[in-house]
Design an enzyme around this catalytic site. Sequence first.
Site, short mmCIF file in Angstrom:
data_model
loop_
_atom_site.label_atom_id
_atom_site.label_comp_id
_atom_site.label_asym_id
_atom_site.label_seq_id
_atom_site.Cartn_x
_atom_site.Cartn_y
_atom_site.Cartn_z
N SER A 1 6.52 -7.13 2.90
CA SER A 1 7.32 -7.46 4.08
C SER A 1 8.10 -8.76 3.87
O SER A 1 7.69 -9.63 3.09
CB SER A 1 6.40 -7.60 5.29
OG SER A 1 5.49 -8.64 5.07
N LYS B 1 -2.39 -8.50 -7.80
CA LYS B 1 -3.16 -8.22 -6.58
C LYS B 1 -2.56 -7.01 -5.86
O LYS B 1 -1.54 -7.13 -5.19
CB LYS B 1 -3.13 -9.42 -5.62
CG LYS B 1 -4.20 -9.29 -4.55
CD LYS B 1 -3.91 -10.06 -3.30
CE LYS B 1 -2.82 -9.43 -2.51
NZ LYS B 1 -3.12 -8.03 -2.07
N CYS C 1 10.25 1.32 2.40
CA CYS C 1 11.29 0.32 2.63
C CYS C 1 12.67 0.97 2.61
O CYS C 1 13.60 0.47 3.21
CB CYS C 1 11.22 -0.75 1.55
SG CYS C 1 11.26 -0.04 -0.10
N TRP D 1 0.81 -1.22 0.00
CA TRP D 1 0.00 0.00 0.00
C TRP D 1 0.84 1.27 0.00
O TRP D 1 0.33 2.35 -0.21
CB TRP D 1 -0.92 0.02 1.25
CG TRP D 1 -0.16 -0.29 2.51
CD1 TRP D 1 -0.06 -1.51 3.13
CD2 TRP D 1 0.66 0.61 3.27
NE1 TRP D 1 0.79 -1.43 4.22
CE2 TRP D 1 1.23 -0.13 4.33
CE3 TRP D 1 0.96 1.98 3.17
CZ2 TRP D 1 2.09 0.43 5.28
CZ3 TRP D 1 1.82 2.54 4.10
CH2 TRP D 1 2.37 1.76 5.14
N GLU E 1 11.02 -7.95 -3.45
CA GLU E 1 11.46 -6.65 -2.92
C GLU E 1 10.89 -6.56 -1.52
O GLU E 1 9.71 -6.31 -1.33
CB GLU E 1 10.92 -5.50 -3.78
CG GLU E 1 11.45 -5.48 -5.19
CD GLU E 1 12.91 -5.05 -5.27
OE1 GLU E 1 13.48 -4.59 -4.25
OE2 GLU E 1 13.49 -5.19 -6.36
P1 NAP Z 1 2.79 -6.94 3.43
O1 NAP Z 1 1.88 -7.06 4.58
O2 NAP Z 1 3.85 -7.94 3.23
O3 NAP Z 1 1.85 -6.83 2.15
C1 NAP Z 1 2.36 -6.73 0.84
C2 NAP Z 1 1.38 -7.37 -0.11
O4 NAP Z 1 1.22 -8.76 0.20
C3 NAP Z 1 -0.01 -6.77 -0.06
O5 NAP Z 1 -0.58 -6.83 -1.34
C4 NAP Z 1 -0.73 -7.72 0.88
O6 NAP Z 1 -2.12 -7.71 0.74
C5 NAP Z 1 -0.14 -9.03 0.47
N1 NAP Z 1 -0.20 -10.08 1.47
C6 NAP Z 1 -0.24 -9.95 2.82
N2 NAP Z 1 -0.30 -11.17 3.40
C7 NAP Z 1 -0.30 -12.08 2.40
C8 NAP Z 1 -0.36 -13.51 2.35
N3 NAP Z 1 -0.44 -14.23 3.46
N4 NAP Z 1 -0.35 -14.11 1.15
C9 NAP Z 1 -0.29 -13.39 0.03
N5 NAP Z 1 -0.23 -12.05 0.01
C10 NAP Z 1 -0.23 -11.40 1.17
O7 NAP Z 1 3.53 -5.54 3.44
P2 NAP Z 1 2.89 -4.14 3.76
O8 NAP Z 1 2.72 -4.03 5.22
O9 NAP Z 1 1.70 -3.91 2.93
O10 NAP Z 1 4.02 -3.18 3.19
C11 NAP Z 1 5.10 -2.77 3.91
C12 NAP Z 1 6.30 -3.67 3.68
O11 NAP Z 1 6.67 -3.64 2.30
C13 NAP Z 1 7.51 -3.21 4.42
O12 NAP Z 1 8.18 -4.30 4.95
C14 NAP Z 1 8.33 -2.52 3.35
O13 NAP Z 1 9.70 -2.43 3.66
C15 NAP Z 1 8.07 -3.38 2.18
N6 NAP Z 1 8.36 -2.68 0.92
C16 NAP Z 1 9.45 -3.06 0.20
C17 NAP Z 1 9.76 -2.41 -0.97
C18 NAP Z 1 10.96 -2.81 -1.78
O14 NAP Z 1 11.00 -2.45 -2.94
N7 NAP Z 1 11.92 -3.53 -1.24
C19 NAP Z 1 8.96 -1.34 -1.42
C20 NAP Z 1 7.86 -0.97 -0.65
C21 NAP Z 1 7.57 -1.67 0.52
P3 NAP Z 1 -3.02 -6.71 1.61
O15 NAP Z 1 -2.24 -5.45 1.76
O16 NAP Z 1 -4.24 -6.53 0.80
O17 NAP Z 1 -3.27 -7.34 2.93
MG MG Z 2 0.19 -5.88 5.88
#
Ligand code: NAP
Ligand code: MG
Length: 492
Positions: A240, A185, A295, A161, A261
């Site tokens: 994450s 997604k 991130c 997000w 990522e």
């Molecule tokens: P997240 O909870 O891992 O969610 C990322 C995506 O995965 C969302 O589309 C989420 O859906 C989905 N998701 C969550 N649980 C899942 C599961 N069990 N199975 C399949 N898909 C699943 O991460 P976030 O909290 O949204 O974002 C923050 C994280 O992203 C931080 O750790 C940040 O460092 C990282 N990030 C990394 C980069 C990079 O390029 N390295 C860039 C931006 C962010 P929903 O959101 O709909 O639940």
């Molecule tokens: Mg999340």
Amino acid sequence: MTVTSEVHDLVQSVPTGLFIDGQWVDAASGKRCDVVNPSTEEIIATIADGGPEDADRALDVAARTQHTWARTAPRARSEILRRAYDLMMQRQDELATIITTEMGKPFAEARGEVAYAAEFFRWFSEEAVRIGGDATVSGDGRTRIIVTKAPVGPCVLVTPWNFPLAMGTRKIGPAIAAGCTMVFKPAHLTPLSSFALVEILQEAGLPSGVLNVVCSSDPGSVVEPWLRSGKARKVSFTGSTAVGVRLLEQASEHVMRSSMELGGNAPFIVFDDADLDAAVEGAMVAKLRNMGEACTAANRFFVHRGVMDEFARRLAERMGALTVGDGMTDGTDVGPLIEPKAVEKVASLVTDAVDRGARVVCGGAPLEGDGFFYAPTVLADVEPTSDLMSQEIFGPVAALIPFEDEDQVVQLANDTDWGLVGYAFTRDIDRAFRLQESIEVGMLGINTGLVSNPAAPFGGVKESGLGREGGRTGIEEFLETRYLAMPRSIGG
Ligand code: NAP
Ligand code: MG
């Protein structure tokens, strides 16, 4: 665009269904879920809430479309991306309004995200027609070796997000350029900017079935069937580390190509020979871009003891003077966090650091009233054992830790499982090059607080991920290498 009714009408005009085979449709279950503005806590849309049945349908379409899509002319794919770039830039304010309303970042930052996101389409429109290959002869002269590239196949794309538009285009751009179909997604907290992007791609001429979008409040119920199906050949995930690890496990069943990522724990190092004006400026960008919800956000500020007091004072002066509020209001510097849980997490990390002896130089608490706001905060003399040293803060909190010399700070900087990005401020050019070798990260900014650039390979080492997005390597993640061997007869 600050008139509320205009914003309301714009957000209402965005489609809210699942996008499968070129059509907006309802979820098979008929379920819907709400999208909330984190500044006002108002519901701004209800969207189709997909599940396993929708996931199967979307992937079947992507799999079926792969063969014809792979055979389109590279120039045709290039021009779709180029037209989409132009449309995004023409609608920069509208897209920015959608981002700010669903995600919270200040409007000016949202405009910046739109430009950044669009640039991936322009970059990959240029890459689509330069995929290339190789032709050579074996060492013994007896074999011709012809190397070609082919699209990897149907791709599963999953995005977070925090940069709801740019994290999508960074994957969709190279997939289109390479000739891959997609199931996508986006995050359910911020789906509207992705839906607006789909409309733009349709208008730009993307054929039905190439990009299929299913959002869900239960993401595992959509993504797991995609990964376990055997029909998708690649997964590209941003999010994450914890979720990335699960997806890698699921993707291993069919040995899918995987790009990850993941999270970061960026060190931001200020040496005593640094230009402090530049260091404070860089710190503002590396910490406060996206309210710290990035991130790439500076998570640990290591400041040489000789300049600690002055750096802390100047940073606190700047951070304490920021205006926190609704991102659509003129003059807002810092928006809300994404959800109440995020505010609770930041608050508990600050409490833990203070319990261990950190000094609050400014901020230090959530804001009262509507919206999920946390005050920009500077903490000095943070104990290295504090929780925020080993977790992503994901909020506007700068944690300052003093250090004595280069060897010590390199060791501290590398004392983490992550390795996405680092920042260092120094005027010593030899040290700058030494740091590039000694700091374990995929990306290092020297005398800058911003490294993201569509022309550069974005990605991390260690538990920050696998693969790179953008730059020359970005498209390779969506291509397979094939090689043809042919005996070589040398005529007289
Ligand atoms: P997240 O909870 O891992 O969610 C990322 C995506 O995965 C969302 O589309 C989420 O859906 C989905 N998701 C969550 N649980 C899942 C599961 N069990 N199975 C399949 N898909 C699943 O991460 P976030 O909290 O949204 O974002 C923050 C994280 O992203 C931080 O750790 C940040 O460092 C990282 N990030 C990394 C980069 C990079 O390029 N390295 C860039 C931006 C962010 P929903 O959101 O709909 O639940
Ligand atoms: Mg999340």
